[in-house]
Each structure stands twice: as C-alpha cells, then as structure tokens.
Design a protein around this motif. Structure first.
Motif, PDB file in Angstrom:
ATOM      1  N   GLU A 159      14.952 -14.086   1.055  1.00 34.13           N
ATOM      2  CA  GLU A 159      13.570 -14.203   0.766  1.00 34.13           C
ATOM      3  C   GLU A 159      12.758 -13.445   1.804  1.00 34.13           C
ATOM      4  OE1 GLU A 159       9.773 -17.220  -0.062  1.00 34.13           O
ATOM      5  OE2 GLU A 159      11.913 -18.046   0.515  1.00 34.13           O
ATOM      6  N   THR A 160      13.143 -13.402   3.129  1.00 33.56           N
ATOM      7  CA  THR A 160      12.275 -12.601   4.088  1.00 33.56           C
ATOM      8  C   THR A 160      12.683 -11.347   4.495  1.00 33.56           C
ATOM      9  OG1 THR A 160      13.490 -13.690   5.812  1.00 33.56           O
ATOM     10  CG2 THR A 160      11.544 -14.772   5.148  1.00 33.56           C
ATOM     11  N   SER A 161      14.092 -11.077   3.949  1.00 30.89           N
ATOM     12  CA  SER A 161      14.563  -9.883   4.320  1.00 30.89           C
ATOM     13  C   SER A 161      14.047  -8.513   3.699  1.00 30.89           C
ATOM     14  CB  SER A 161      16.212  -9.765   4.083  1.00 30.89           C
ATOM     15  OG  SER A 161      16.502 -10.092   2.844  1.00 30.89           O
ATOM     16  N   ASP A 162      13.575  -8.469   2.762  1.00 26.27           N
ATOM     17  CA  ASP A 162      13.219  -7.626   1.762  1.00 26.27           C
ATOM     18  C   ASP A 162      11.551  -7.091   1.982  1.00 26.27           C
ATOM     19  OD1 ASP A 162      15.498  -6.973   0.951  1.00 26.27           O
ATOM     20  OD2 ASP A 162      15.252  -8.311  -0.892  1.00 26.27           O
ATOM     21  N   GLU A 163      11.000  -8.069   3.035  1.00 30.61           N
ATOM     22  CA  GLU A 163       9.637  -7.871   3.137  1.00 30.61           C
ATOM     23  C   GLU A 163       9.081  -6.950   4.135  1.00 30.61           C
ATOM     24  OE1 GLU A 163       8.248 -11.944   3.894  1.00 30.61           O
ATOM     25  OE2 GLU A 163       8.449 -12.397   1.743  1.00 30.61           O
ATOM     26  N   ASP A 164       7.977  -6.483   4.229  1.00 34.78           N
ATOM     27  CA  ASP A 164       7.442  -5.602   5.046  1.00 34.78           C
ATOM     28  C   ASP A 164       6.242  -6.190   5.799  1.00 34.78           C
ATOM     29  OD1 ASP A 164       8.937  -3.022   4.289  1.00 34.78           O
ATOM     30  OD2 ASP A 164       7.964  -3.324   2.454  1.00 34.78           O
ATOM     31  N   PRO A 165       6.830  -7.042   6.976  1.00 35.49           N
ATOM     32  CA  PRO A 165       5.910  -7.648   7.752  1.00 35.49           C
ATOM     33  C   PRO A 165       4.993  -6.974   8.426  1.00 35.49           C
ATOM     34  CG  PRO A 165       8.082  -7.792   8.767  1.00 35.49           C
ATOM     35  CD  PRO A 165       8.293  -7.303   7.486  1.00 35.49           C
ATOM     36  N   PHE A 166       5.265  -5.488   9.164  1.00 34.99           N
ATOM     37  CA  PHE A 166       4.634  -4.780   9.480  1.00 34.99           C
ATOM     38  C   PHE A 166       3.607  -3.903   8.893  1.00 34.99           C
ATOM     39  CE2 PHE A 166       8.750  -5.644  11.566  1.00 34.99           C
ATOM     40  CZ  PHE A 166       8.439  -6.341  12.494  1.00 34.99           C
ATOM     41  N   ALA A 167       3.378  -4.090   7.577  1.00 36.42           N
ATOM     42  CA  ALA A 167       2.567  -3.283   6.980  1.00 36.42           C
ATOM     43  C   ALA A 167       1.200  -3.155   6.998  1.00 36.42           C
ATOM     44  CB  ALA A 167       2.764  -3.573   5.317  1.00 36.42           C
ATOM     45  N   ILE A 168       0.778  -1.840   7.390  1.00 36.75           N
ATOM     46  CA  ILE A 168      -0.724  -1.865   7.617  1.00 36.75           C
ATOM     47  C   ILE A 168      -1.569  -1.922   6.553  1.00 36.75           C
ATOM     48  CG2 ILE A 168      -2.269   0.013   8.773  1.00 36.75           C
ATOM     49  CD1 ILE A 168      -0.182  -0.533  10.614  1.00 36.75           C
ATOM     50  N   GLN A 169      -2.741  -2.682   6.902  1.00 34.24           N
ATOM     51  CA  GLN A 169      -3.656  -3.234   5.942  1.00 34.24           C
ATOM     52  C   GLN A 169      -4.994  -2.490   5.802  1.00 34.24           C
ATOM     53  OE1 GLN A 169      -4.031  -7.265   5.753  1.00 34.24           O
ATOM     54  NE2 GLN A 169      -5.307  -7.461   3.957  1.00 34.24           N
ATOM     55  N   ILE A 170      -5.586  -2.367   7.124  1.00 30.15           N
ATOM     56  CA  ILE A 170      -6.833  -1.876   7.504  1.00 30.15           C
ATOM     57  C   ILE A 170      -6.549  -1.126   8.792  1.00 30.15           C
ATOM     58  CG2 ILE A 170      -9.323  -2.028   7.316  1.00 30.15           C
ATOM     59  CD1 ILE A 170      -8.980  -4.629   6.414  1.00 30.15           C
ATOM     60  N   MET A 171      -7.563   0.100   8.586  1.00 30.35           N
ATOM     61  CA  MET A 171      -7.521   1.024   9.952  1.00 30.35           C
ATOM     62  C   MET A 171      -8.759   1.420  10.179  1.00 30.35           C
ATOM     63  SD  MET A 171      -4.553   3.666   9.321  1.00 30.35           S
ATOM     64  CE  MET A 171      -5.164   4.120   7.917  1.00 30.35           C
ATOM     65  N   ALA A 172      -9.138   1.244  11.472  1.00 31.01           N
ATOM     66  CA  ALA A 172     -10.486   1.743  12.218  1.00 31.01           C
ATOM     67  C   ALA A 172     -10.403   2.682  13.231  1.00 31.01           C
ATOM     68  CB  ALA A 172     -11.309   0.505  12.627  1.00 31.01           C
ATOM     69  N   TRP A 173     -10.934   3.825  13.099  1.00 34.73           N
ATOM     70  CA  TRP A 173     -10.712   4.748  14.261  1.00 34.73           C
ATOM     71  C   TRP A 173     -11.967   5.333  14.623  1.00 34.73           C
ATOM     72  CZ3 TRP A 173      -9.710  10.484  13.292  1.00 34.73           C
ATOM     73  CH2 TRP A 173      -9.190  10.995  14.486  1.00 34.73           C
ATOM     74  N   CYS A 174     -12.134   5.702  15.863  1.00 37.64           N
ATOM     75  CA  CYS A 174     -13.229   6.305  16.539  1.00 37.64           C
ATOM     76  C   CYS A 174     -12.799   7.767  17.215  1.00 37.64           C
ATOM     77  CB  CYS A 174     -13.952   5.382  17.418  1.00 37.64           C
ATOM     78  SG  CYS A 174     -15.325   6.184  18.433  1.00 37.64           S
TER      79      CYS A 174
END
Length: 1119
Positions: free
Chosen positions: A491-506
């Motif tokens: 169940e957990t092997s195919d997931e993407d736990p590190f996926a980026i959701q929001i970015m803020a950049w200056c």
C-alpha cells in the motif's frame, strides 16, 4: 461615469451584512488614480510549447536542413532544430500522425494521419501552415514514400493498392498499382496491407512493395507489371535497401532478418535471428519477438551497419526495450528506459544510391528522445539540449517569474552546471537546423516546477526558450529507510511521500520554501559554497482542531498563545522516535528527518525543516497555503486547522492559531463547539477534484494500519489526474457545478454545513508594510490571511531591530481583526500605493550564508534589510494605500487605512476562478484571472474595469487547473499535457513582436552534389537509372484519377502563408521570390494585353483600308 456610479450604488445595496454601505465613492474620487491600461493593451495568443511531445507516434528527419519532426497520437506536430529552435503545430482533426516525410531541403513536410488524410506543410514561414490536404474516403492509408527530389508521393493502403499524389498540386494521378496485379495470379489469398514502399536506389523505374503477409514485389513502373516476387512465410514489418540496389533486407514477425538478392527470387540468400539461440543440431532457432524496423547503412571503409528494434527472445521476461546495432561481427544491444516508437539513422548523404556513412541514430521512445553516436566506441549518447525532461517525475505544481534579478540565472546556472552527468559524446548535437529569433524581449524569466519525487527544477525561460538551470532533490533531507513491516506493505510502496505541493520563492533573497504532501515544510538558503550539515534543524508543530476547547465568542477575545510557547507547538525537539507507533499516534511525523550528516553541494541548502505531527491519532492536515518574507525572516503556512508562523532566523514557531481564534469575538459564522473526530474532513489539496470523499477518507487511517497513510498515491501513467490547487482548498465532488453564492456555501458533500463553516481553511497569505488597523497613520509590517470562506484577516508584526537583537528577541504577532469579506475562497491579495503602483513585499538582498569573512563583515551584510517603497509624501497619508483582494467569485479594492471598499467587481457567477494574480504590465498594474469555464480575464487596478475576456480553453483536465500561472509583463503558462509546457501571452506588445521572437526552421542550404557515376559506369551502364515520372504519372499518359477516391482540400497557407514569412535572410529571399513571381505574372498579363491591342489595331487598319478602297472613286454626295 454614470455607469460607474450606478455600479457603486448597487454594490452598496449588496453589502447586506454591513449596517452602512461599504462603497461611498464621490465624483472627486473617480479621478483619484489615472489608470493607463486600456483594453487594446491586451491580446491573448499562444507563444511556444516546450517539453517532450506527449504520446509520440512518428518521426522524420531532413538530412540537409537538419530538422527533426515528431508527430503524436493527438495530431500534434513538433519540429526541432538547433537548441532553442522549436515549433508546435496541430492538425485540426486531432487524428494520430502515422507517418511523416520531408521534402528534403524544400522547406516542406508531408504528414499522413490515421483518419486517412495527407497534408502538405509549408515550413518556410515561422508558423508553419498547411498548403494542401487530401482526404481518402474509400481506402485506409498504411504507408507513404516520397523519393528524394521527386514530386510524386506514393501512398500504400490497407487494401494493398498504391496511389500517387503530385505534391505540388496535391492531385491524384490516374496511375494506380492494384494489389491483384502485383501478386501472382495463382495466389488466392489477399497479400494484406502495404507495409513498405521504396524505389531501387540504382533504378528509379523499379519500385519495391512489401505486403504484410510476407510477399515482396519488384514493380516495373514503365511496363506496369511485376518484375519479381519474393515470398517468405512470416509477416513483414519493414524493408531496407543496400545502397547499390542489388540487395534488400526484410524484418519479420518471428524475430528474423532475411537478406534477398534482387535477381534470386526463390529463397533469401541469408536468414539471421539476431537474438535467437542457435541450436547445435542445425535446426531453426527458436522464434523471437517481432523485429519492428531494420535499417541497412553502408560505409566506404569498414562493414555496413544493420540497426534494428525489437527481436528479443521471448524468455527475456522483464528486459527493457532494446536497440540492436550490428556492425561486422560485433553486436551491441542498447537498452532503453521506455518502449521504442521509431528510430532513424542519420547519414552524411541524402542520396540513397551513395555510401550512407551513418553517424548517429535518433531513437524516439514513448517518453524520451535519445541520440546515439555511432562513430565512437561504445556508442555513447549525445547530451540532449532540449527541455525534454519536464516529466522526468510528474509535475505537481509550478510557478512562473518574469523580470527577475539579472544575476539570478547566472547564479543558478553556475551551481547547476556542476550537476551534469559525464560520459556523453563529445561531438556537437547533430540536429542543428534553423535560426534563432531576433526578438527584443530580453528580461529574465524563470519557471520553477515541483515534482512527485520531491525534486524542484529551475528553468531559464527567457527569450521564448527553456533550459534547465538547476535541480534540487528535497527528499535527501529525509530518511528513506523503512521498517520491515512497512517494506512488506504494497500500500505504501507505490506512493510519493516526497511530492511537492506548494512552493514559495523570493527571487531577490533567493530564499526558497517548499511544502510537501506529507505535511512538511523545508526552508532553503542559496549558497555558492559546499557545506556539510551535521544535524538538520527540525521543528515539529502540532496543529490541532479542537473547537470544544474554545469559549463561545460572547465575551472578550480568547487569550492568544504567547509566541514560542503555544500549547500546540513543541519547540525544536530531537528527532522523533520511530517507536511512537502507538494507538493514538503520539507526535509521530509522516516522514523521518535524517539523523546522519548531510553533505550539501553548492546551490540550495536546507536551513530548517518544519513538520506537522499526528495529534491524538489524527494525521496532520495537508498544507493549503504558504508564504515567506526574507525581510521579516518569517515563513507562514496554513491548512484546514489554522496557521503557523515560523521564524527561520531563530528557528522557532512564533504563532500557532486555529482559524476561529483569528476572528476572536467577531466570528461571523457562530460556530458551535464540536469534536474534530466525528466528521473529519482532510484537506484535499493533492486529491483530484473529481474524486469523491472515499479517496480522502483512505488517506486518514490510523497509524497502526499504515504509518505513511498521509502520503499521496499517484497514478502510475505519468499521474495525469493529480491536482494541486495551491491557491484554493479542497472542493466538492464536481468543480463545474453551479455553486451556492452564499458565504457559507458547500465545500464537500460529506459533511454538514455547520461542519464546513467550522472547517474554514487558510487559502492565501500576503506579507506587506501597511496600516495594521483602521485609522492607523503609520506603516507597520503586517500579514494578511485569506480563508476559504472569503474572509481577509490581518495580523500585525512586531519585529526586533536588525542585527544581534534579531537573533535574540522574539517576533510578536497579534491579530488586528477582519479587513473584508468576499464571496468564495480568497485567491490573491496585493497592495498598491497612492499612485496605483504595485507595492512589492519587503525583501532582504541575497548574501552568502556560508561566508568565511570575519564576524563584523558578516553582520554588516545581514543588517541590510530594505522595506517596501513608502508612499509619496506629497499624497495624503490618510488614504495612501489600496488593498486588492480577489476571491473565486469577485474582486474588491479596499482603501487603507479607512478600510472602505471603493471598487467591487463580480468576476463570475456560474463558474469560479482557479488562478488569479496581480501582475505588473509595462503600462500599469492588472488583475489576471483564469476561470474554470476556460475564460482568461484581465481587470484594471484599482478600478476593476474589465479589459479582456477570452474564452481560451475549456477545463478538460485538472492538470491545467493546478499548473496555470500568470506572471508580470503579460506572460502565462500551464501544463497542456503530462510532458509539455504551453506558454501564452496576454500582452498586445508581445503578440505584435512574436513573429520576430520565433525562430526560423528553414534556412537556405545548398543541396549536396549527387554521387559521381564514374567513367566506366557511365560508359558501360550500371549507374543510377533515372525516370521521367511526370511523363509516366501525368494526366496525359495515366489519365484522370477516380474523383470519389479522395477529396482535395486547399489549406490556409498558400501564397498568403508565404507572405507571412518572417524577417531575416530567409524572409527576404522568400519575399524576393514572391515579388519575382508576382512581377512575372504581371509581365505575362501585360504581354497578353499588348498582343490583344496589336491584334485589335491590325483589325482596325484592315477595316479602314477596305473602307478607303471602297470609297476611293465615289463623289462626296454618293457616300
């Protein structure tokens, strides 16, 4: 003016929640700010498309122009020249492109589609156009062949017939090769579709035709009969000639190659099974997978090359797709990452009857383009200069920045160049045709993409190009090791736990903050020096939603937690123990930060990690909004529970508040206390809008069932349905439904209206120096907070002085009340000064964090902290700022510090806004909106006058919703497919200059000389035999074609398309040629008129002479 006043009166009437009208605009205020933006400053058009062609289906190469063309299953056409020269075209029908054929060095391309249409594209203009089309109605097209320097196109069909088309007029010839005449009369079965057509390299009058069933026919074009037939008992996939025209090779469905002599009709002279196991007893080798394509290329020195795709043994289960290169006795098997769609061998000559001298192989894969160097040992690949790796990991979010600081791109390129792989071919990229555009648009542009595997990529998007600058792997911060029970869980092997959701950049300070799907925030600083971090700094935050702990708002405001000592916040603790997998979840975060030293190369280096932890068995809610300010040294993030402010200078949490606590006693929704566990509604910022509540519930399992249950499961096929709405919270089951216009409208179908009101999420933030409270006379640092129920709340910031005190004294935040309420979730907030100019947030200029200078020098650098531009002193400070607030439904402009609404505009009623940005145009400030119904709109600021409304595209894909970005100077972008970025402009200036900015595909190049026949070949024969195709296929000798077979459709690009050719050498030549053609045409018409006048004059002279003779001897009275 009258319309304006009426609108303001109506706006005042609509403000039913207020006891007094919020809009009181007198005539003197109408001219307060002179708006310079007009509707004629806006025009919407597509500019360029970058990335790998999605679902490619065919490929062609012009060996003289050195241009590569790729067709796709959706009818798209992508053309590639030298790096930076790209072009995108689209067939209107959207049918798959099954084959492409260049008119070599003619600036034209023929495309054959799955809907049985053939098109001729003119590539001599910057935006290629179709000159002619031919739509077959009775037969299906299976194969096309256009000989070099010929104007007759052979078209093979599913019925086994071959038709000829004149590519100049795109008219069918009466000459047809019927299948029943091609095969032997004794053959009873149909030979199948035509899978190959090519003429003999040494004799243009001989055509080889390959039928699917295994029959190959040598057809004599002059005598209109079959010279020879070659039969094999396995289906044919492709045929290739030896350049001398005496031998050809066929690839078959059983994994064999057969080599035939054109004079020997019985059996092949050689049968090869490249990947078959040869039995010792001399029997036939075991069958292999089909060889889908073979190419046979000769060299002057050395053995010929045989290059093929497919043909692997059936027992190689799980082996990756391969390209096989057979050169003499050596066989190289080159494994590919994806299935092979097509491949082409690049040769030094365009002539089929000369030594081919192959130097490279272009391999088109399902998700990549690989070019192999045949001239070097080991066949290394070329480093691909095109931006084709956007989809290396599925894109989950993106941001677009125009007019960046000029030193930013060189800095990113400098650190990114150290990341490049080694082992590439040392030769120049072989696809080198075309010329760059001559545009004047020179401001720096950067696109940032966040990906499902946790990577963040920075791209240089300046001057209509795209080039990867730098790649950051955020997953390195976390420990990837899992316990045994987790590893066993599928169940957990195919997931993407590190996926980026929001970015803020200056961009000015180069500070970067990313929020991941596992409720984690990582703050990065940019450094040009390598450093080893012994311990990654970690903050764990408990954001709990307990309304029954909050007093009913009938008394005063509840006591706010003191900064840094919130009961819901733990200070900087040690790394969490993995043993805390108890029944209530403890304080377990979703990801474990690595405990070993982290070597960080130059570039972005982690400064602080913030993690939301499980609370009482509840997984942390996903982050819905994020912002940072480098001048204040703060990062703020929010979710459906509330918000937290982190001081990354002191590495501490300074505020952690529930959304209801922000209101204090002024909460307009009268929320009732309740337990948060009854109807838990997780934030769906990463779930598909079209999904029901079941998927959301699946992510909320207790930690005993799955430790990583808050991680996102992405579909395997490039994850096309993943949605990141970084500017809005989870929506209902169907986003295109007409939603209730009330403030307390539904957010999900699975909870009651009371629950939804109570579950108000944070949707946006804005840092600024402004007036914190109504009637203030001084500017103070503030944070505006926008919620999903349309409320904008303000928090006042008290910052310690810069320098050493900033390191020691706490930052204090205090809510100052509600600024304004709108319909729908708050999308974007911005501030204008008294002249209507945009006020950028304060920022700190970049400094080297790992500087080795002495302490005083370092402190001096740190002390520089400019603030936002203060309003002009000549203006009245009483009304010196304007807040622009845009929600999903409407926009308002608030005058500060009086906090009165002076402008209001309802943007959409039936739909809702997906993305809104306040952007700086060259002529002024504008509000740009992208609506779910496909409309792109711009409004003037602060007057909110509609300036542009274009129905651009329907929202057919949630990918567009999560990746659409506006930026300054009229630029925007979105992901139009899982692998491609589409850039558009809404600026009239850019649209007018677009022709100059685009590159040229066609450049004047001399066609190489034909191979020398040699003295003896010319004397005794044996050289290449030419054929007068015009005489053979023309209407005089072959008659007219059957009109019902195909319909000719003239395209939009004829002489008019040529007139649209761009400036430059090619454009000048094209215009000169057109002018000559037009002059010749006019001279011809003049000659005709002169001849007609001469004939008329002769006739008049003749008649006059006859009249004179008739009347010569008569008296005047006899006339």
């Amino acid at each position: 003016m009258k319309k304006f006043n009426i609108r303001k009166v109506l706006d005042g009437l609509k403000e039913v929640s207020s006891s007094t009208p919020s809009v009181q605009v007198g005539p003197q205020e109408n001219h307060l700010i002179q708006e310079t933006l007009q509707s004629d400053h806006f025009q919407l058009c597509k500019t360029v498309r970058h990335g790998f062609p999605y679902q490619p289906s065919s490929m062609a190469f012009d060996p003289v122009q050195k241009i590569l063309a790729i067709g796709t299953q959706s009818g798209a056409l992508r053309l590639f020249g030298r790096p930076g020269v790209e072009c995108y075209c689209q067939h209107e029908s959207g049918a798959a492109v099954i084959q492409l054929q260049f008119l070599i060095n003619e600036g034209a391309l023929v495309s054959a589609l799955a809907d049985d249409s053939v098109h001729l594209w003119n590539l001599r203009q910057k935006r290629p156009a179709i000159l002619h089309s031919l739509k077959f109605s009775k037969e299906r097209i299976t194969f096309c062949h256009l000989p070099f320097q010929s104007k007759w196109l052979y078209i093979g069909t599913e019925r086994g017939n071959i038709h000829l088309v004149n590519v100049e007029s795109f008219m069918l010839s009466g000459y047809v090769i019927m299948w029943n005449k091609a095969i032997e009369l004794s053959t009873k079965a149909h030979p199948g579709p035509v899978v190959h057509i090519s003429d003999n390299p040494m004799d243009e009058g001989k055509l080889i035709i390959g039928f699917e069933s295994g029959i190959v026919v040598m057809w004599d074009l002059k005598s209109k009969k079959a010279d020879s037939r070659y039969t094999y008992d396995e289906a044919i996939h492709s045929v290739a000639w030896h350049h001398e025209g005496k031998q050809f090779i066929c690839s078959h469905s059983d994994g064999t190659l057969t080599i035939w002599n054109i004079r020997g009709q019985g059996k092949p002279i050689q049968t090869i099974t490249p990947h078959g196991k040869q039995p010792k007893d001399g029997k036939k080798p075991e069958p292999c997978k089909p060889i889908l394509k073979v190419e046979y290329k000769t060299t002057r020195i050395g053995e010929p090359f045989m290059i093929l795709s497919g043909g692997l043994s059936y027992d190689t289960v799980g082996r990756r797709p391969c390209l096989t290169v057979m050169h003499g006795k050596s066989t190289a098997v080159l494994e590919m990452d994806y299935p092979i769609v097509d491949f082409l061998t690049l040769c030094e000559t365009p002539y089929a009857n000369d030594f081919q001298e192959p130097y490279a192989v272009v391999v088109l894969l399902e998700k990549d383009l690989v070019v192999i160097d045949l001239a070097q040992n080991g066949y290394p690949i070329f480093e691909n200069p095109y931006p084709l790796t956007i989809h290396e990991s599925p894109v989950t979010c993106c941001e677009y920045f125009a007019d960046c600081p000029v030193d930013l791109i060189p800095a990113l390129y400098s650190v990114g160049s150290r990341q490049k792989r080694q082992g590439y071919s040392k030769k120049e990229w072989p696809i080198s045709g075309g010329n760059w555009g001559q545009g004047t648009q020179s401001y720096p542009e950067i696109i940032i993409t966040g990906h499902a595997d946790g990577t963040v990529k920075f791209w240089d998007a300046s001057a209509m190009m795209l080039q990867v600058l730098y790649k950051l792997k955020t997953a390195k911060v976390f420990d990837r090791n899992r316990s045994k029970e987790d590893k066993g869980s599928t169940e957990t092997s195919d997931e993407d736990p590190f996926a980026i959701q929001i970015m803020a950049w200056c961009p000015e300070s180069r500070m970067l903050c990313v929020a991941g799907v596992s409720a984690n925030i990582i703050i990065y600083r940019f450094s040009k020096l390598e450093v080893t971090t012994e311990v990654v700094q970690l903050l764990e935050v408990r954001m709990q939603y307990e309304l029954n702990d909050i007093e009913s708002p009938d008394g005063g405001e509840p006591a706010l937690p003191t900064p840094g000592a919130s009961p819901q916040t733990s200070g900087p603790p040690s790394h969490p123990s993995t043993s805390s997998n108890n029944s209530d979840g403890g304080n377990m975060p979703c990801l474990k930060v690595r405990s070993t030293p982290l070597k960080q190369s130059a570039g972005y280096q982690v400064d602080l990690v913030v993690q939301l932890v499980w609370v009482s068995g509840e997984p942390p809610q996903q982050i819905t909004s994020l912002a940072l300010n480098s001048s204040y040294g703060l990062v703020v993030f929010g979710n459906s529970n509330g918000l937290a402010v982190v001081d990354y200078v002191q590495k501490t949490v300074v505020l952690n508040l529930g959304t209801v606590e922000l209101y204090g006693s002024n909460d307009p929704y009268q929320r009732q206390p309740r337990s948060p566990r009854k109807t838990r509604q997780p934030s769906g910022g990463l779930c598909d809008i079209n999904e029901g509540s079941a998927t959301s519930e699946d992510r909320c399992k207790s930690p005993t069932s799955a430790k990583m249950s808050r991680k996102l499961s992405l579909p395997t096929e490039l994850k096309p349905d993943l949605v990141f709405l970084s500017v809005c919270p989870p929506r209902g089951a169907n986003p295109l439904d007409h939603r209730d216009n009330s403030f307390s409208r539904s957010r999900s179908s699975s909870v009651t209206s009371i629950d939804k009101e109570a579950r108000e999420a944070i949707s946006s933030f804005h840092f600024s120096d402004t007036f914190a409270r109504k009637g203030d006379s001084t500017l103070t640092p503030c944070l505006y907070v926008g919620t999903t129920l349309g409320t904008v709340l303000a928090l006042s910031l008290t910052l310690p002085p810069a320098g050493e005190q900033r390191q020691l004294q706490p930052v204090i935040l205090s809510p100052t009340g509600m600024l304004v309420r709108l319909k729908g979730s708050i999308m974007r907030m911005a501030l204008l000064d008294s002249t209507g100019s945009m006020l950028p947030p304060a920022f700190e200029p970049w400094f080297e964090p790992n500087v080795t200078a002495d302490g005083e020098e370092r402190e001096k650098v740190r002390k520089r902290r400019p603030v936002s531009v203060s309003p002009s002193t000549s203006q009245d400070l009483n009304e010196s700022q304007y807040a622009v607030v845009c929600s999903e439904k409407q926009a308002k402009v608030i005058s500060l510090p009086s906090q009165t609404c002076i402008y209001k505009h309802s943007i959409t009623e039936a739909s809702f806004i997906l993305r809104a940005d306040v952007v700086q145009m060259s002529q002024g400030v504008s509000l740009a909106c992208f609506c779910a119904n496909g409309h792109i709109m711009t409004l003037s600021v602060p007057g909110l006058r509609p300036l542009m409304d274009v129905n651009y595209l329907p929202l057919t894909d949630m990918r567009i919703a999560r990746t659409f970005c506006f930026t300054n100077l009229g630029q925007a972008m979105y992901l139009c497919s899982p692998t491609e970025v589409q850039r558009i402009t809404y600026s009239q200036d850019t649209c007018e200059n677009l022709q100059e900015m685009l590159g040229e595909l066609f450049t004047p190049v001399e066609t190489p000389e034909a191979p020398n026949r040699g003295f003896f070949k010319g004397l005794f024969g044996g050289g290449a035999q030419s054929l007068d195709r015009e005489e053979l296929f023309g209407e005089i000798s072959s008659g007219k074609a059957n009109r019902s077979l195909a319909q000719h459709i003239p395209g939009p690009g004829g002489l008019e398309g040529m007139k649209g050719a761009a400036s430059g050498v090619v454009g000048d030549l094209a215009r000169a040629r057109i002018a000559l053609d037009e002059r010749g045409q006019k001279l011809g018409e003049l000659d005709e008129r002169t001849a007609a006048m001469m004939t008329s004059a002769d006739s008049f002279s003749k008649h006059a002479h006859e009249m004179m003779l008739k009347c010569k001897d008569k008296k005047w009275y006899q006339l």
